[in-house]
Design a protein around this motif. Structure first.
Motif, short mmCIF file in Angstrom:
data_model
loop_
_atom_site.label_atom_id
_atom_site.label_comp_id
_atom_site.label_asym_id
_atom_site.label_seq_id
_atom_site.Cartn_x
_atom_site.Cartn_y
_atom_site.Cartn_z
N ARG A 40 0.81 -1.22 0.00
CA ARG A 40 0.00 0.00 0.00
C ARG A 40 0.84 1.28 0.00
O ARG A 40 0.40 2.33 -0.43
CB ARG A 40 -0.98 -0.02 1.17
CG ARG A 40 -0.36 0.04 2.54
CD ARG A 40 -1.42 -0.12 3.62
NE ARG A 40 -0.86 0.14 4.95
CZ ARG A 40 -0.78 1.35 5.50
NH1 ARG A 40 -1.23 2.40 4.88
NH2 ARG A 40 -0.23 1.51 6.69
N GLY A 41 2.08 1.19 0.47
CA GLY A 41 2.95 2.36 0.46
C GLY A 41 3.43 2.68 -0.95
O GLY A 41 3.38 1.83 -1.84
N ALA A 42 3.93 3.91 -1.13
CA ALA A 42 4.44 4.29 -2.45
C ALA A 42 5.70 3.50 -2.79
O ALA A 42 6.04 3.31 -3.95
CB ALA A 42 4.73 5.79 -2.48
N PHE A 43 6.39 3.02 -1.74
CA PHE A 43 7.54 2.12 -1.92
C PHE A 43 7.57 1.18 -0.73
O PHE A 43 7.05 1.53 0.35
CB PHE A 43 8.85 2.90 -2.07
CG PHE A 43 9.16 3.77 -0.88
CD1 PHE A 43 9.91 3.28 0.20
CD2 PHE A 43 8.72 5.09 -0.83
CE1 PHE A 43 10.19 4.08 1.30
CE2 PHE A 43 8.99 5.90 0.28
CZ PHE A 43 9.74 5.39 1.34
N SER A 46 1.69 1.32 -4.04
CA SER A 46 0.59 2.31 -3.98
C SER A 46 -0.77 1.66 -4.16
O SER A 46 -1.67 2.24 -4.78
CB SER A 46 0.79 3.41 -5.04
OG SER A 46 1.97 4.13 -4.77
N THR A 47 -0.93 0.45 -3.64
CA THR A 47 -2.16 -0.31 -3.84
C THR A 47 -2.57 -0.97 -2.52
O THR A 47 -1.80 -1.75 -1.96
CB THR A 47 -1.95 -1.38 -4.92
OG1 THR A 47 -1.50 -0.73 -6.12
CG2 THR A 47 -3.23 -2.15 -5.20
N VAL A 48 -3.77 -0.64 -2.05
CA VAL A 48 -4.27 -1.23 -0.81
C VAL A 48 -5.14 -2.44 -1.14
O VAL A 48 -6.02 -2.35 -1.98
CB VAL A 48 -5.15 -0.22 -0.02
CG1 VAL A 48 -5.54 -0.81 1.34
CG2 VAL A 48 -4.43 1.10 0.16
#
Ligand code: FAD
Ligand code: SF4
Ligand code: SF4
Lengths: 450, 96
Positions: free
Chosen positions: A51-54, A143-145
């Motif tokens: 979920r984080g950008a990296f 960047s995906t939950v």
């Protein structure tokens, strides 16, 4: 709590997602990256969703990675891992507001390959490990939950929903590596009640200091580093403290029992401030400039509080499975996450090869864990978290030990030196410790740790 | 040995956030009014729960660590609606 993330999504027969994988791994922390790496190496089509950008953007720890489990996954990892310093000196400190008693150990053995512990920043370490999985062929999707599990009419997990448009993914196995809050293990009905009681909050400050200053203050050279664990520095709130050296900064923080913190009058950053003012800690951190303040939960309960590790089409690893070992002189979670992720990857690969991804087909996972340090250490130390967080360990023993040592070293001429037995009885009494209790804790401590 | 502690604002300014459009956590101040513990107020490491004069809570989601402390501690059904920020939004630790 009300959360839109609390229920899985029912998928009817023949309904397909936008893309399909052999395995979807949720969370690119150490557990997830190890799982994805192992599966990609075995030739499987695997997605690693973060979920984080990296990878690492959301993750916080104290500071030390114990790399032995990496030997199996990435031979000679020390040549390439983003390490700050190699820990050559470990201390355990018992303290009261004005005293401290430290056990200090150092060895040259830990400054050479294969090393023992390394300080590293998670933003760098997690990104590095996820990069290894990617190199091996895993598809890293940042960047995906993942917002929900997708389950079929039998309750078998068949994929995940993400917050991307058209973001449903199919998977024959989902591995939940989504950390301490694990909404996936909760959705799958694997997680036990009562999480609050055995969860602690870690708050940490990274303070910049010149490299040479760190070397002088901590008595090390080059890239040698120090790891200090503390007990008795969190006032009325059960918990502990830590201080680690990075290359050009130190990490200092506390771990706090959540329930007690909620009732306390003191805020977390104030407890860190108190620790930084302690006469034994102040000279080490003086002048350090805050470069980052951070906070994260820790699953503290260990073996007794683990969820079910496998369900139909799903495995749970790392912090999501409460596999962090928080037992006073040890604060290890990254190595347990890597180990459990690696074994989950192997078990999933095995289940795929036998075409049985039910809980039974995935039961290899528990076997692998039991035969390794992951469950062996946790079973052995099952009683440790409770003992460590007990009122005696937290509120009485540190003061008792400090007083006893103070009296032992205090010269009382012309009065003759008191015997150690008398000193022990006297300090125990002063801190409301009954010797019978002390003996009982010593035995149960020995059973847990021995 | 004393040195001045920085203000809470300075403290939070050391943390990077990519603030999303959507409030990933919502607090129902009406429910908070009947809460006697107010456990979130001392425990939230980002100090985001501010008691109001009428016994409620003023909450802003923007500088949140996404740690989970608040929803675990809160025992009033419906007071907190907790989700993660949308993918890529929210806290982005540089050190961690
Ligand atoms: C203050 C503190 C000090 C610590 N000190 C140490 C130490 O010195 N040494 C040590 O070994 N361990 C330490 N630990 C423990 C260690 O940090 C954890 O055990 C370890 O990070 C667990 O790894 P994990 O992969 O299971 O989970 P995490 O590292 O939490 O990774 C989970 C990942 O999943 C992602 N994620 C979660 N939900 C979703 C979702 N729905 N969709 C997509 N992505 C998702 C997250 O963004 C994250 O990247 C410490 C912990 C804390 C808090
Ligand atoms: S959020 Fe929960 S704990 Fe905080 S004031 Fe409201 S009801 Fe109480
Ligand atoms: S998740 Fe953590 S930082 Fe965010 S509001 Fe809740 S307690 Fe505060």
């Amino acid at each position: 709590m009300a959360s839109p993330m609390s229920a899985p999504i029912r998928v009817s027969h023949g309904e397909r997602g936008a893309a399909g994988f052999d395995v979807v791994v949720v969370g690119a922390g150490p557990a997830g990256s190890a799982a994805a790496l192992e599966l990609a190496r075995a030739g499987h089509h695997v997605a690693l969703i973060e979920r984080g950008a990296f990878p690492g953007a959301k993750n916080v720890y104290g500071g030390v990675v114990y790399g032995r489990i990496l030997d199996e996954l990435i031979p000679e990892w020390w040549e390439q891992a983003p390490v700050q310093r190699w820990v050559t000196r470990r201390q355990t400190m018992m303290m009261t507001p004005t005293q401290s008693m430290t056990v200090d150990f150092r060895t040259d053995a830990w400054r050479e390959p294969p090393y023992n512990g390394a300080t590293a920043h998670r933003a760098q370490f997690d990104a590095w490990l996820a990069g290894k999985a990617e190199e091996a062929g895993a598809e890293l999707i940042t960047s995906t939950v993942v917002t929900a599990l997708r389950v079929d009419e039998r309750g078998h997990t068949v994929g995940v929903r993400t917050d991307r448009a058209d973001g449903d993914l199919d998977a024959r196995v989902v591995i939940a590596c989504d950390g301490v809050n694990s909404f996936l293990a909760k959705q799958a009905g694997l997680y036990p009640e009562g999480q609050l009681e055995h969860t602690t909050l870690g708050v940490k400050e990274t303070l910049s200091l010149p490299r040479e200053t760190i070397n002088e203050r901590f008595g090390v050279r080059g890239t040698d580093g120090v790891d200090i664990e503390m007990l008795g520095c969190t006032g009325a709130i059960p918990g502990g403290g830590f201080l680690y050296t990075n290359l050009d900064s130190v990490s200092v923080g506390v771990v706090l029992d959540l329930t007690a913190l909620g009732k306390a009058k003191k805020r977390p950053e104030e407890i860190v401030a108190d620790l930084k003012r302690h006469p034994s800690i102040a000279p080490l951190v003086r002048g350090g400039e805050l470069v980052e303040y951070a906070a994260h939960l820790i699953p503290e309960g260990g073996y007794q509080t683990m969820p079910k590790l496998a369900g139909d089409g799903i495995l749970v690893t790392g912090d999501a499975a409460a596999m962090c070992l928080a037992a006073g002189i040890w604060l290890e979670g990254v190595n347990f996450a890597i180990g459990s992720g690696m074994y989950a990857g192997r078990a999933a690969a095995h289940a795929l090869s036998t075409n049985d991804t039910s809980a039974r087909g995935l039961s290899e996972y528990r076997k692998l864990l039991r035969n390794s340090f992951v469950l062996a250490d946790h079973r052995k130390l099952a009683g440790a978290p409770k003992l460590l967080m007990s009122e005696r360990m937290q509120q009485r023993y540190p003061g008792m030990v400090c007083d006893m040592v103070e009296n032992l070293f205090q010269v009382t001429n012309p009065t003759p030196k008191p015997g150690i037995g008398r000193l022990l009885r006297r300090s125990a009494k002063a801190h409301g410790v009954r010797l019978r209790e002390l003996a009982r804790d010593a035995v149960s401590g020995f059973r847990s740790y021995g | 040995m004393h040195y001045p502690e920085s203000s809470f604002e300075d403290r939070m300014s050391t943390v990077d956030f990519r603030v999303g459009e959507r409030a990933h956590i919502e607090v129902d101040s009406d429910i908070c009014r009947s809460c006697t513990t107010k456990a979130c107020v001392t425990a939230c490491p980002a100090n985001l729960f501010v008691p109001t004069g009428d016994g409620g809570i003023l909450f802003n989601y923007e500088q949140c660590f996404e740690c989970g402390t608040c929803y675990l501690l809160c025992d009033k059904e419906g007071a907190i609606t907790w989700t993660y920020p949308d993918g890529g939004d929210g806290v982005a630790f540089r050190k961690g």
